[in-house]
Design an enzyme around this catalytic site. Structure first.
Site, short mmCIF file in Angstrom:
data_model
loop_
_atom_site.label_atom_id
_atom_site.label_comp_id
_atom_site.label_asym_id
_atom_site.label_seq_id
_atom_site.Cartn_x
_atom_site.Cartn_y
_atom_site.Cartn_z
N PRO A 67 0.79 -1.24 0.00
CA PRO A 67 0.00 0.00 0.00
C PRO A 67 0.83 1.29 0.00
CG PRO A 67 -0.03 -0.99 2.18
CD PRO A 67 0.79 -1.90 1.31
N THR A 127 6.15 4.67 4.54
CA THR A 127 6.16 4.51 5.99
C THR A 127 6.06 3.03 6.30
OG1 THR A 127 3.76 4.61 6.19
CG2 THR A 127 4.92 6.72 6.27
N ASP A 128 6.13 2.69 7.59
CA ASP A 128 6.08 1.27 7.97
C ASP A 128 4.80 0.61 7.49
OD1 ASP A 128 8.53 1.51 9.03
OD2 ASP A 128 7.87 1.61 11.12
N CYS A 129 3.66 1.31 7.66
CA CYS A 129 2.41 0.67 7.24
C CYS A 129 2.09 0.93 5.77
CB CYS A 129 1.25 1.05 8.14
SG CYS A 129 1.17 2.77 8.60
N TYR A 130 2.72 1.96 5.17
CA TYR A 130 2.49 2.26 3.75
C TYR A 130 3.85 2.37 3.06
CZ TYR A 130 -2.17 3.58 5.41
OH TYR A 130 -3.40 3.58 5.98
#
Lengths: 384, 136
Positions: A67, A127-130
């Site tokens: 993502p 980023t870590d989640c994206y």
């Protein structure tokens, strides 16, 4: 004799309801009293098809794998507002492509409605989640999640007409205004216009179902610059720009017959939207309100050549529709900017939908404000 | 007889005294409504020609012999039906009376013979529906 929403909906369900357009009921009013109209007519359909700059929609693109948190986003080169969650964005109708100022958000919305493919480019920080940093792909309305119109200010009640007293052509959102009061442009469907048929908004409020560019949408809130403080005439109609509506609806259900991107020369991009609102004839007062004729609707003519656009003449919509008005003794040509032909098509389409029962009526969940004024923005020092 | 044409000149003919010849040799009344001509370049001119029909025919042959193209004004202006929503914005700037609203159905009506190729409507149309062939 008063009628309730339930009674009107029951008559619609039985196929007995009398539904007329606002034009038709205005003609009927030449011979029928408000009491007769209240007895005979259940619903009156109103409509408008004009430029509404303060329009736009939220779009949710869906997540890619891996993502991306979309921050800088363009669609066909037009920047979108990406300051909402990872794959949500807002398409503002008047946002334009830096490469082509005549192409903008309104064109994207029309293209989405038509089912065209659009080039999406987006970047994020990673980023870590994206973790993904950029994306380039082609989207289409059936390949994204929601596309929801949320237009902050539509269906203006009695927008003033425009002229130009300067010696130069002015290019404005009221069209091209020729020098020395060479023309007067107006933008309204007059006696067919939604908020002119219910001037105190008794039946139009939060939750009112509306025809929104061919889809069923809703009034979600008062529109921005909502103004109840304008002087009103003896029919309660404000003399110029007054109430507005915030409208919401599903762009995927809309039709390009009722939604068109537009470009005003040297002004910019805007969106023409077709809006229709059915008004229940609850009692004699509503019957009198929906019987309004163009001659009963006051119009101010404002000078776009002077700062603040002061009114320099008063007239009414019957006079504006005649093709000429007099300003200080000078015969001046008038021209509409909103399409009455399209507005009439919408009023007829809505009439058929209401009569068939697919467009049920309901009382507003909450009325719009009875008192609300508009203030201007002071340019000032910070308070101490 | 009176006819309105857009004349398109090539650079080779710009120095030719076309209007003088039309008047002097063919006895045509020439009313120049709009002209964009500069020596050594191509040019366009909107003219109204008035005269007897044989003389008009002869003057058209004369222009053709110079390779000046003649387009009747009625073919210079076009409105794309699929783009036009009949809003009326173009009628506000059309002071020649070519574009106006029909006041029953509120549809745009176009009286092409009244066009003077001013091109204000091309700018005024919010939908880019109007095309005017004049120069370029």
């Amino acid at each position: 004799m008063a009628k309730s929403y339930e009674e009107i909906n029951a008559r619609i369900a039985r196929g007995e309801a009398v539904v007329l357009t606002a034009d038709e009921v205005s003609r009927m009013a030449a011979e029928a009293s408000p009491a007769e109209i209240a007895r005979k007519v259940d619903v009156v359909t109103t409509a408008t098809f004009g430029a509404m700059c303060s329009s736009g929609c939220f779009i949710n693109f869906g997540h890619t794998s891996p993502p991306l948190r979309m921050e800088s986003i363009t669609l066909n080169g037009v920047p979108l507002f990406g300051g909402v969650a990872a794959v949500d964005a807002y398409i503002g109708a008047t946002e334009v492509s830096p490469d082509d100022p005549s192409y903008g958000g309104a064109h994207l919305i029309e293209a989405l409605v038509r089912g065209d493919e659009l080039l999406l480019k987006a970047r994020g920080k990673g980023t870590d989640c994206y973790p993904r940093r950029e994306i380039e792909t082609w989207i289409r309305k059936d390949l994204v999640n929601e596309i929801t119109m949320v237009s902050p200010r539509n269906a203006y009640q009695n927008y003033a007409a425009a002229t130009n007293t300067t010696d130069k052509v002015l290019h404005t959102y009221m069209g091209s205004l020729l020098p020395r009061k060479g023309n007067v442009n107006y933008s309204t469907s007059g006696q067919l216009s939604p908020l002119l048929n219910d001037p105190y908004l008794r039946t139009i409020g939060v939750g009112t179902r509306v025809f929104l560019a061919g889809a069923q949408g809703f009034v979600s809130w008062r529109g921005t610059q909502f103004n109840t403080e304008k002087p009103r005439n003896d029919r309660g109609i404000p003399e110029s720009n007054a109430a507005t509506l915030m409208l919401t609806g599903d762009v995927k259900q809309m039709s390009a017959d009722y939604l068109r991107a537009a470009y005003y020369e040297k002004y910019g991009v805007t969106l023409y939207i077709g809006i229709g609102i059915p008004i229940p004839v609850l009692d004699e007062d509503m019957a009198a309100a929906v019987s309004v004729r163009d001659r009963d609707i006051p119009a101010l003519i404002c000078d776009y050549g002077t700062e603040g656009h002061p009114a320099i003449a008063r007239t009414n919509y019957e006079a504006l529709r005649s093709g000429f008005v007099e300003i200080a003794g000078k015969k001046t040509r008038t021209a509409p900017l909103s399409s009455l032909k399209k507005a009439r098509e919408i009023a007829q389409a809505l009439k058929a939908q209401v009569a068939s029962g697919v467009f049920p009526l309901a009382a507003p969940v909450q009325a719009l404000p009875e008192r609300s004024a508009v203030s201007s923005l002071p340019v000032r020092e910070r308070s101490r | 007889m009176r006819e309105k044409y857009v004349l398109e000149y090539s650079s080779a003919v710009v120095d030719e005294p076309v209007v003088y010849t039309l008047i002097k040799r063919f006895d045509i009344k020439v009313n120049i409504l709009r002209a964009e001509i500069s020596s050594g370049q191509e040019g366009s001119m909107l003219v109204e020609l008035e005269g007897e029909s044989e003389k008009l025919a002869a003057s058209r042959d004369y222009l053709a012999s110079l390779s000046v193209s003649l387009m009747p004004i009625s073919r210079s202006l076009s409105v794309r039906e699929d783009s036009c929503v009949h809003c009326g914005a173009c009628t506000g700037v059309c002071f020649s009376g070519c574009l106006s609203m029909e006041r029953e159905a509120w549809e745009l009506q176009v009286d092409r013979d009244k066009c003077i190729a001013c091109a204000l409507c091309v700018e005024a149309c919010p939908f880019g529906a109007i095309e005017l062939k004049f120069g370029e």
